[in-house]
Design an enzyme around this catalytic site. Sequence first.
Site, PDB file in Angstrom:
ATOM      1  N   TYR A  19      -3.570  10.678  -3.382  1.00 19.88           N
ATOM      2  CA  TYR A  19      -3.784   9.258  -3.674  1.00 19.88           C
ATOM      3  C   TYR A  19      -5.260   9.012  -4.025  1.00 19.88           C
ATOM      4  O   TYR A  19      -5.573   8.341  -5.014  1.00 19.88           O
ATOM      5  CB  TYR A  19      -3.346   8.412  -2.476  1.00 19.88           C
ATOM      6  CG  TYR A  19      -3.602   6.940  -2.650  1.00 19.88           C
ATOM      7  CD1 TYR A  19      -2.852   6.188  -3.551  1.00 19.88           C
ATOM      8  CD2 TYR A  19      -4.600   6.295  -1.925  1.00 19.88           C
ATOM      9  CE1 TYR A  19      -3.102   4.837  -3.731  1.00 19.88           C
ATOM     10  CE2 TYR A  19      -4.845   4.945  -2.097  1.00 19.88           C
ATOM     11  CZ  TYR A  19      -4.098   4.217  -3.003  1.00 19.88           C
ATOM     12  OH  TYR A  19      -4.348   2.888  -3.182  1.00 19.88           O
ATOM     13  N   GLU A  41       0.439  -3.333  -0.535  1.00 19.47           N
ATOM     14  CA  GLU A  41      -0.707  -3.762   0.281  1.00 19.47           C
ATOM     15  C   GLU A  41      -0.265  -4.809   1.305  1.00 19.47           C
ATOM     16  O   GLU A  41      -0.709  -4.788   2.451  1.00 19.47           O
ATOM     17  CB  GLU A  41      -1.845  -4.297  -0.592  1.00 19.47           C
ATOM     18  CG  GLU A  41      -2.561  -3.238  -1.399  1.00 19.47           C
ATOM     19  CD  GLU A  41      -3.355  -2.228  -0.591  1.00 19.47           C
ATOM     20  OE1 GLU A  41      -3.567  -2.419   0.626  1.00 19.47           O
ATOM     21  OE2 GLU A  41      -3.769  -1.211  -1.180  1.00 19.47           O
ATOM     22  N   TRP A  49      -2.332   2.913   5.924  1.00 13.42           N
ATOM     23  CA  TRP A  49      -1.959   3.121   4.525  1.00 13.42           C
ATOM     24  C   TRP A  49      -1.138   4.408   4.395  1.00 13.42           C
ATOM     25  O   TRP A  49      -0.243   4.503   3.553  1.00 13.42           O
ATOM     26  CB  TRP A  49      -3.210   3.156   3.645  1.00 13.42           C
ATOM     27  CG  TRP A  49      -2.894   3.246   2.185  1.00 13.42           C
ATOM     28  CD1 TRP A  49      -3.226   4.259   1.343  1.00 13.42           C
ATOM     29  CD2 TRP A  49      -2.152   2.306   1.392  1.00 13.42           C
ATOM     30  NE1 TRP A  49      -2.748   4.002   0.075  1.00 13.42           N
ATOM     31  CE2 TRP A  49      -2.077   2.809   0.082  1.00 13.42           C
ATOM     32  CE3 TRP A  49      -1.525   1.082   1.676  1.00 13.42           C
ATOM     33  CZ2 TRP A  49      -1.425   2.148  -0.958  1.00 13.42           C
ATOM     34  CZ3 TRP A  49      -0.880   0.421   0.638  1.00 13.42           C
ATOM     35  CH2 TRP A  49      -0.831   0.942  -0.650  1.00 13.42           C
TER      36      TRP A  49
END
Length: 188
Positions: A19, A41, A49
């Site tokens: 990522y 988000e 995350w």
Amino acid sequence: MEKFTERCSWATTDLYKEYHDNEWGRPVHDDNKLFEMLILEGMQAGLSWLTILNKRKEFRTAFDNFDCNKVARYDEAKIEELMKNEGIVRNRLKIKSAITNARQFIKIQEKYGSFDLFIWSYVDNTPILNHFQSESDIPAKTALSDQISKDLKKLGFKFVGSTIIYAYMQAIGMVNDHVMGCHLYVHP
């Protein structure tokens, strides 16, 4: 042997490294991807995350590849189906906010031609390049994320607080917060 050795210190797992190296801080102008990141988000609020990245494939399947037109039409039956899906974050408020946000996203597309034109206008279509020594220097929110959050809330969006919006800005490359020691740091 790994091609790069210096990364932002949070990129500790293979998934985080992928990522970090291929998405985070890179400008995104595709509305479908902008919608995906906005929803993810919001889903991340209160979670790591990494949790979201681990569930990302299932999120894409469950939310019709983040097609905002399809998500905007979700009804109570679809909400109940999503609440039973162990592969995603099963939070009713977050799921309902995704539907609300899809509807508002479409309104912005209709008004501005694309969500991309709307969101990137906040930075004159030019990423903000920060020059932080370490992750501890990176703010959780800024005056700009405060403003975007306020504006989105006025437009009816949910789960778009300033901290979520700053993370969104980083994710879609409106802000590049790769630290100075990172191989992806952009030099002035």
